[in-house]
Design a protein around this motif. Structure first.
Motif, PDB file in Angstrom:
ATOM      1  N   SER A   9     -31.176 -36.933  47.548  1.00 35.25           N
ATOM      2  CA  SER A   9     -32.529 -36.630  47.075  1.00 35.25           C
ATOM      3  C   SER A   9     -32.518 -35.716  45.853  1.00 35.25           C
ATOM      4  O   SER A   9     -31.700 -34.792  45.749  1.00 35.25           O
ATOM      5  CB  SER A   9     -33.322 -35.971  48.204  1.00 35.25           C
ATOM      6  OG  SER A   9     -34.574 -35.514  47.738  1.00 35.25           O
ATOM      7  N   LYS A  10     -33.451 -35.956  44.956  1.00 32.06           N
ATOM      8  CA  LYS A  10     -33.640 -35.098  43.790  1.00 32.06           C
ATOM      9  C   LYS A  10     -34.655 -33.989  44.067  1.00 32.06           C
ATOM     10  O   LYS A  10     -34.913 -33.146  43.204  1.00 32.06           O
ATOM     11  CB  LYS A  10     -34.116 -35.933  42.592  1.00 32.06           C
ATOM     12  CG  LYS A  10     -33.191 -37.096  42.221  1.00 32.06           C
ATOM     13  CD  LYS A  10     -31.807 -36.621  41.820  1.00 32.06           C
ATOM     14  CE  LYS A  10     -30.928 -37.792  41.386  1.00 32.06           C
ATOM     15  NZ  LYS A  10     -29.532 -37.360  41.104  1.00 32.06           N
ATOM     16  N   ASP A  11     -35.253 -34.011  45.259  1.00 32.82           N
ATOM     17  CA  ASP A  11     -36.258 -33.012  45.624  1.00 32.82           C
ATOM     18  C   ASP A  11     -35.561 -31.785  46.214  1.00 32.82           C
ATOM     19  O   ASP A  11     -35.007 -31.853  47.313  1.00 32.82           O
ATOM     20  CB  ASP A  11     -37.227 -33.620  46.642  1.00 32.82           C
ATOM     21  CG  ASP A  11     -38.276 -32.624  47.118  1.00 32.82           C
ATOM     22  OD1 ASP A  11     -38.306 -31.479  46.609  1.00 32.82           O
ATOM     23  OD2 ASP A  11     -39.068 -32.998  48.012  1.00 32.82           O
ATOM     24  N   PRO A  12     -35.570 -30.639  45.534  1.00 33.07           N
ATOM     25  CA  PRO A  12     -34.884 -29.451  46.048  1.00 33.07           C
ATOM     26  C   PRO A  12     -35.370 -29.029  47.434  1.00 33.07           C
ATOM     27  O   PRO A  12     -34.611 -28.426  48.194  1.00 33.07           O
ATOM     28  CB  PRO A  12     -35.188 -28.368  45.002  1.00 33.07           C
ATOM     29  CG  PRO A  12     -35.518 -29.124  43.754  1.00 33.07           C
ATOM     30  CD  PRO A  12     -36.195 -30.391  44.214  1.00 33.07           C
ATOM     31  N   GLU A  13     -36.644 -29.340  47.761  1.00 32.62           N
ATOM     32  CA  GLU A  13     -37.178 -28.946  49.065  1.00 32.62           C
ATOM     33  C   GLU A  13     -36.527 -29.731  50.207  1.00 32.62           C
ATOM     34  O   GLU A  13     -36.626 -29.327  51.374  1.00 32.62           O
ATOM     35  CB  GLU A  13     -38.696 -29.111  49.088  1.00 32.62           C
ATOM     36  CG  GLU A  13     -39.427 -28.156  48.156  1.00 32.62           C
ATOM     37  CD  GLU A  13     -40.931 -28.219  48.311  1.00 32.62           C
ATOM     38  OE1 GLU A  13     -41.414 -29.208  48.922  1.00 32.62           O
ATOM     39  OE2 GLU A  13     -41.620 -27.294  47.846  1.00 32.62           O
ATOM     40  N   GLN A  14     -35.882 -30.839  49.882  1.00 32.61           N
ATOM     41  CA  GLN A  14     -35.193 -31.622  50.910  1.00 32.61           C
ATOM     42  C   GLN A  14     -33.730 -31.198  51.083  1.00 32.61           C
ATOM     43  O   GLN A  14     -33.104 -31.537  52.092  1.00 32.61           O
ATOM     44  CB  GLN A  14     -35.255 -33.115  50.570  1.00 32.61           C
ATOM     45  CG  GLN A  14     -36.670 -33.694  50.561  1.00 32.61           C
ATOM     46  CD  GLN A  14     -36.691 -35.194  50.312  1.00 32.61           C
ATOM     47  OE1 GLN A  14     -35.701 -35.885  50.528  1.00 32.61           O
ATOM     48  NE2 GLN A  14     -37.831 -35.712  49.860  1.00 32.61           N
ATOM     49  N   TRP A  15     -33.198 -30.480  50.143  1.00 30.03           N
ATOM     50  CA  TRP A  15     -31.777 -30.132  50.198  1.00 30.03           C
ATOM     51  C   TRP A  15     -31.396 -29.299  51.423  1.00 30.03           C
ATOM     52  O   TRP A  15     -30.331 -29.531  52.020  1.00 30.03           O
ATOM     53  CB  TRP A  15     -31.349 -29.413  48.917  1.00 30.03           C
ATOM     54  CG  TRP A  15     -31.495 -30.266  47.672  1.00 30.03           C
ATOM     55  CD1 TRP A  15     -31.667 -31.624  47.628  1.00 30.03           C
ATOM     56  CD2 TRP A  15     -31.470 -29.822  46.318  1.00 30.03           C
ATOM     57  NE1 TRP A  15     -31.767 -32.058  46.328  1.00 30.03           N
ATOM     58  CE2 TRP A  15     -31.647 -30.967  45.488  1.00 30.03           C
ATOM     59  CE3 TRP A  15     -31.331 -28.580  45.705  1.00 30.03           C
ATOM     60  CZ2 TRP A  15     -31.676 -30.893  44.099  1.00 30.03           C
ATOM     61  CZ3 TRP A  15     -31.360 -28.499  44.321  1.00 30.03           C
ATOM     62  CH2 TRP A  15     -31.533 -29.649  43.529  1.00 30.03           C
ATOM     63  N   PRO A  16     -32.220 -28.316  51.839  1.00 27.10           N
ATOM     64  CA  PRO A  16     -31.834 -27.548  53.031  1.00 27.10           C
ATOM     65  C   PRO A  16     -31.685 -28.420  54.281  1.00 27.10           C
ATOM     66  O   PRO A  16     -30.865 -28.096  55.155  1.00 27.10           O
ATOM     67  CB  PRO A  16     -32.983 -26.544  53.193  1.00 27.10           C
ATOM     68  CG  PRO A  16     -33.587 -26.422  51.835  1.00 27.10           C
ATOM     69  CD  PRO A  16     -33.459 -27.788  51.225  1.00 27.10           C
ATOM     70  N   ILE A  17     -32.455 -29.499  54.356  1.00 32.19           N
ATOM     71  CA  ILE A  17     -32.345 -30.401  55.506  1.00 32.19           C
ATOM     72  C   ILE A  17     -30.969 -31.046  55.510  1.00 32.19           C
ATOM     73  O   ILE A  17     -30.304 -31.142  56.553  1.00 32.19           O
ATOM     74  CB  ILE A  17     -33.457 -31.474  55.466  1.00 32.19           C
ATOM     75  CG1 ILE A  17     -34.841 -30.810  55.436  1.00 32.19           C
ATOM     76  CG2 ILE A  17     -33.333 -32.423  56.649  1.00 32.19           C
ATOM     77  CD1 ILE A  17     -36.000 -31.788  55.280  1.00 32.19           C
TER      78      ILE A  17
END
Length: 543
Positions: free
Chosen positions: A125-133
């Motif tokens: 994903s390119k969405d930083p908010e998804q990276w912690p998942i």
């Protein structure tokens, strides 16, 4: 004189429930009924095709589905069954000659939506908010679970389920229950539902520790507890509470029984904390059980093999196409995104005052959200409101989503939840008089028990029937029902439908354990609009 010959019952000769069904029919005076044994595939397929249920026996009056033995007994005690028989006296019984064997076989087939919905890859994903998942699951599971391969079709709900519900509730429960009991509760609630995917995850997620915990729970339940087994009567009863919540069968005074069973060093506050933790875990798995079963996704192979070898836990209707877990996170992950804690705080900040936030989005503070622990209410409000509000470019109205939840709650016999959803459906509607009519007929349409079909489009009828199917246990997706969804909705909207069904189940399991008072505004709404409140009449309407 009622035409008792229009009663059809599908039985399995020699099985206890089928023999009991025949006894109950005789006790009720209904001696003349058409008996169809399900030893043949034709009749077995007919049960699933006509009812959407995979359990036997199944009783019909005309084409009106009644259900199994327990339901018939209850309807007989209340005499509602007599009303139904008299109402349907002119309707002929089921004519098996009118159905082609091939059509029944195809319509009853347990089809999986993974054959229709493409996989969504969030692992890069390119969405930083998804990276912690991704970081969390790489560290904890070693892979991105298959649930998210499909939930990721709705990116915002994918994030909110993780940050606003699953992560904070499981974290809270783990601190209170400990990791072994956490796995036991997840297993117990999923086992009662029949979701093999979630059972496998519960027993395999912590390796030998979680496997051992389930072995010890099983032994303790059959009275074979050894000295090193931590599951005494209190902890077995705690696990049983999770099972009961799934079935909405928490007996009166059961929670007080837990207080009596608790060790002397546990005060009432501690026991209540543990009860709340069970409710939170059961709620999270309520969403997962229903969503995963509706999708029909595959179980990760390594865990499936381990669970079967150690605990004889089979994959059931969830396929296993490998003996290895996925390698979908075996690549470097971005490291400059927010933390999990920062994402939780972001959603709390967005909500601000959870009561005002909910009133803006759904017309009221849902009473069950007010019953959540204080530190989780804003997060739960952020998750529920996102699911139930209108999604850009979606074919689902807010009103229809609430009506779907209304149907699911009635089928699972959660009257207070159903009434709250009826109120919210009315609040978000642009044609409030018509919505009152739709509330009155939604469950009849969903359950094939009559109703005014002109109040709903074919797509809406399919969505309501999916909500009804989603409330069955074991949950199957017969092609007769699933094909309607595929015909009317694209893949992304299917996921939206499944999420609505999942959050209805989440709220049901929480409410089965944690009681809350009904909002007087809801009661006033039901009375002013003369909406039926008798659950038995709602479930078996004569429209």
């Amino acid at each position: 004189m009622p035409n008792q010959s229009n009663i059809t019952v599908f039985l399995k000769e020699g099985e206890l429930e089928s023999e009991k069904m025949k006894e109950v029919l005789r006790d009720t005076g209904n001696l003349f009924f058409k008996r169809l044994d399900t030893e043949t595939s034709l009749h077995e397929n007919a049960v699933v095709y006509l009812s959407g249920k995979a359990t036997i026996p199944q009783l019909f009056i005309g084409s009106y589905p009644i259900g199994g033995t327990e339901i018939l007994e209850r309807l007989w005690k209340s005499r509602r069954i007599r009303d139904i028989i008299h109402f349907l006296t002119e309707e002929p019984g089921i004519n098996m000659g009118a159905y082609h064997a091939e059509s029944l076989e195809i319509g009853a087939e347990d089809s999986h939506f993974i054959d229709y919905i493409p996989k969504s890859d969030g692992t890069s994903s390119k969405d930083p908010e998804q990276w912690p998942i991704l970081h969390f699951y790489k560290d904890f599971f070693g892979f991105w679970p298959n649930t998210f391969v499909y939930l990721h079709h709705w990116p915002e709900v994918y994030k909110r389920f993780f940050y606003c519900h699953n992560m904070p509730t499981i974290q809270s429960a783990k601190k209170i229950l400990g990791p072994a009991m956490l796995c036991a509760v997840g297993y117990a609630t999923s086992n009662a539902h029949g979701c093999n995917y979630c059972q496998v995850h519960s027993v395999a997620t912590m390796g030998d520790m979680s496997m051992t915990a389930i072995e010890q729970l099983r032994l303790a339940r059959i009275g074979q507890r050894e000295e090193n087994n931590p599951f005494d009567e209190y902890w077995v009863s705690i696990a049983d509470l999770a099972s009961m919540a799934t079935l909405n069968q928490v007996p009166p005074h059961y929670l007080e029984r837990l207080h009596h069973l608790a060790p002397s060093e546990k005060n009432r506050f501690v026991v209540n904390e543990e009860i709340m933790a069970v409710a939170l875990v059961s709620a999270a798995f309520g969403f997962l059980n229903v969503f995963n079963d509706l999708v029909g996704l595959e179980i990760e192979g390594g865990w499936a093999v381990a669970a079967e070898q150690r605990l004889q836990l089979e994959s059931g209707r969830h396929a296993v196409n490998s003996n290895q877990n996925p390698t979908n996170l075996d690549h470097p992950l971005p490291t400059n995104g927010p933390s999990i804690d920062q994402m939780m705080k972001k959603y709390i900040k967005e909500v601000k005052d959870y009561s005002s936030y909910c009133k803006q989005h759904v017309g009221m503070l849902p009473p069950w959200i007010a019953a959540f622990p204080e530190h989780l209410r804003s997060l739960q409000a952020a998750f529920y409101s996102e699911v139930m509000t209108h999604k850009p470019n979606s074919h689902l109205t807010c009103e229809l989503k609430h009506l779907m939840a209304y149907v699911s709650h009635i089928e699972k016999e959660h009257q207070k939840l159903a009434e709250a959803e009826a109120y919210m459906a009315h609040f978000v509607s642009s044609d409030k008089n018509r919505t009152i009519e739709r509330i009155q007929h939604a469950f009849a349409i969903a359950s094939h028990r009559g109703g005014n079909s002109q109040l709903f489009s074919l797509a809406e009828q399919a969505a309501l029937q999916l909500a009804y199917v989603s409330a069955q246990m074991p949950l199957v997706t017969p092609r007769r029902f699933s094909q309607q969804i595929a015909d009317h909705f694209d893949a992304d909207t299917c996921i939206e439908l499944f999420v609505v069904c999942g959050i209805a189940s989440l709220n049901q399991r929480f409410t089965a354990i944690i009681s809350w008072p009904q909002d007087p505004v809801i009661l006033q709404f039901m009375n002013e609009n003369k909406l039926e409140r008798n659950l038995e009449i709602l479930r078996f309407p004569l429209l």
